[in-house]
Design a protein around this motif. Structure first.
Motif, PDB file in Angstrom:
ATOM      1  N   THR A 126       0.946  -1.077   0.083  1.00 25.31           N
ATOM      2  CA  THR A 126       0.006  -0.010   0.106  1.00 25.31           C
ATOM      3  C   THR A 126       0.965   1.351   0.083  1.00 25.31           C
ATOM      4  N   GLU A 127       1.963   1.211   0.712  1.00 20.75           N
ATOM      5  CA  GLU A 127       3.041   2.451   0.619  1.00 20.75           C
ATOM      6  C   GLU A 127       3.496   2.472  -0.665  1.00 20.75           C
ATOM      7  N   ARG A 128       3.738   1.563  -1.266  1.00 17.21           N
ATOM      8  CA  ARG A 128       4.514   1.672  -2.822  1.00 17.21           C
ATOM      9  C   ARG A 128       3.381   2.049  -3.792  1.00 17.21           C
ATOM     10  N   LEU A 129       2.191   1.695  -3.464  1.00 20.65           N
ATOM     11  CA  LEU A 129       1.011   2.194  -4.422  1.00 20.65           C
ATOM     12  C   LEU A 129       0.738   3.672  -4.125  1.00 20.65           C
ATOM     13  N   TYR A 137       8.575  -2.907  -8.141  1.00 16.53           N
ATOM     14  CA  TYR A 137       8.022  -4.121  -8.805  1.00 16.53           C
ATOM     15  C   TYR A 137       6.483  -3.638  -8.721  1.00 16.53           C
ATOM     16  N   VAL A 138       5.989  -3.326  -7.425  1.00 15.29           N
ATOM     17  CA  VAL A 138       4.725  -2.918  -7.310  1.00 15.29           C
ATOM     18  C   VAL A 138       4.372  -1.699  -8.474  1.00 15.29           C
ATOM     19  N   ALA A 139       4.983  -0.588  -8.416  1.00 15.20           N
ATOM     20  CA  ALA A 139       4.556   0.335  -9.493  1.00 15.20           C
ATOM     21  C   ALA A 139       4.652  -0.345 -10.728  1.00 15.20           C
ATOM     22  N   ARG A 140       5.494  -1.127 -11.020  1.00 13.94           N
ATOM     23  CA  ARG A 140       5.377  -1.619 -12.740  1.00 13.94           C
ATOM     24  C   ARG A 140       4.024  -2.444 -12.817  1.00 13.94           C
ATOM     25  N   LEU A 141       3.874  -3.329 -11.865  1.00 19.86           N
ATOM     26  CA  LEU A 141       2.614  -4.226 -11.906  1.00 19.86           C
ATOM     27  C   LEU A 141       1.447  -3.218 -12.041  1.00 19.86           C
ATOM     28  N   HIS A 142       1.215  -2.360 -10.962  1.00 14.58           N
ATOM     29  CA  HIS A 142       0.348  -1.427 -10.884  1.00 14.58           C
ATOM     30  C   HIS A 142      -0.063  -0.840 -12.197  1.00 14.58           C
ATOM     31  N   ALA A 143       1.081  -0.301 -12.967  1.00 14.02           N
ATOM     32  CA  ALA A 143       0.849   0.266 -14.389  1.00 14.02           C
ATOM     33  C   ALA A 143       0.294  -0.645 -15.000  1.00 14.02           C
ATOM     34  N   GLY A 144       0.421  -1.910 -15.073  1.00 15.29           N
ATOM     35  CA  GLY A 144      -0.147  -3.008 -16.071  1.00 15.29           C
ATOM     36  C   GLY A 144      -1.780  -3.295 -15.936  1.00 15.29           C
ATOM     37  N   GLY A 145      -2.274  -2.733 -14.836  1.00 17.65           N
ATOM     38  CA  GLY A 145      -3.487  -2.534 -14.647  1.00 17.65           C
ATOM     39  C   GLY A 145      -4.065  -4.052 -14.017  1.00 17.65           C
ATOM     40  N   LEU A 146      -5.261  -3.986 -13.505  1.00 22.07           N
ATOM     41  CA  LEU A 146      -5.510  -5.043 -12.580  1.00 22.07           C
ATOM     42  C   LEU A 146      -5.666  -6.304 -13.335  1.00 22.07           C
ATOM     43  N   ASP A 147      -5.937  -6.302 -14.602  1.00 21.23           N
ATOM     44  CA  ASP A 147      -6.058  -7.730 -15.228  1.00 21.23           C
ATOM     45  C   ASP A 147      -4.549  -8.388 -15.227  1.00 21.23           C
ATOM     46  N   ARG A 148      -3.487  -7.600 -15.285  1.00 22.23           N
ATOM     47  CA  ARG A 148      -2.124  -8.064 -15.188  1.00 22.23           C
ATOM     48  C   ARG A 148      -2.062  -8.712 -13.883  1.00 22.23           C
ATOM     49  N   VAL A 149      -2.518  -8.046 -12.736  1.00 21.24           N
ATOM     50  CA  VAL A 149      -2.393  -8.588 -11.566  1.00 21.24           C
ATOM     51  C   VAL A 149      -3.042 -10.008 -11.166  1.00 21.24           C
TER      52      VAL A 149
END
Length: 217
Positions: A126-129, A137-149
């Motif tokens: 949550t702090e990284r978001l 890695y959190v920022a990169r994964l977030h940038a890919g959108g929920l479908d990527r997660v």
């Protein structure tokens, strides 16, 4: 207890131990004068007295790593305080989760289990978001959108099944950790906390007759 009944030192500064209310970890030790304690009780924002600056300070006012106070306790002698808080980000100015990160003596705990680990990982996510630091890695994964997660959760679940099928204990632990992490990531993205999940599990404890998944075949 009424703050008037506390045993205040001659210098007016009372030691405060601050604990993560979710994990039980000790985060820091500081001091509070009567004004800082009164502000903490009134606002539920962890407030201390800085001996170096000779002034009151609210944790996270500059860094953003705030502490929402869940409860305040005093010890049996009334001469020290315990703040139990919800910590946002690291508590230590070094960037460590806790100020108590430099061991003088270490030992092996008897099977401590997860022991608040999932809550600490969730807090880091949550702090990284909130800050989206570069190279995260959190920022990169977030940038890919929920479908990527969600795709990562599906992939990691498959890896867990494969490791279990192969009876590879080390690989199973690794893949389960990856699955936990990405599941926590999805929870954080949608604002669901580990406490929300725990509440569901706790409501089920001791109950019989819960309807399980459909039989296969």
């Amino acid at each position: 207890m009424n703050p008037d009944t506390l045993t205040w030192p001659e210098n007016g500064l009372m030691p405060v131990v601050t604990q993560d209310a979710r994990t039980g970890a000790v985060l820091m030790q500081a001091y509070a004068d009567r004004a800082a304690l009164d502000r903490t009780l009134a606002t539920r924002e962890a407030t201390y007295y800085s001996r170096s600056r000779q002034a009151q300070w609210v944790k996270g006012q500059t860094s953003g790593h705030t502490q929402q106070v869940v409860s305040v306790h005093t010890d049996c002698d009334g001469d020290s305080l315990l703040y139990r808080v919800i910590q946002a980000g690291p508590a230590c100015h070094t960037g460590e989760y806790s100020c108590f990160h430099a061991p003088l003596l270490e030992g092996t705990l008897p099977d401590p289990g997860l022991d608040g680990t999932l809550e600490r990982v969730y807090a880091t996510i949550t702090e990284r978001l909130a800050t989206l630091p570069e190279q995260s890695y959190v920022a990169r994964l977030h940038a890919g959108g929920l479908d990527r997660v969600l795709k990562k959760i599906s992939e990691e679940a498959g890896e867990v099944l494969l490791a279990a099928k192969n009876e590879d204990r080390a690989e199973l632990a690794t893949e389960a950790a990856d699955l936990f992490f990405h599941t926590l990531f999805a929870l954080a993205e949608l604002g669901v906390t580990p406490g929300d999940v725990a509440a569901v599990l706790q409501a089920r404890e001791g109950r019989t007759g819960l309807k399980g998944p459909k039989e296969v075949g």
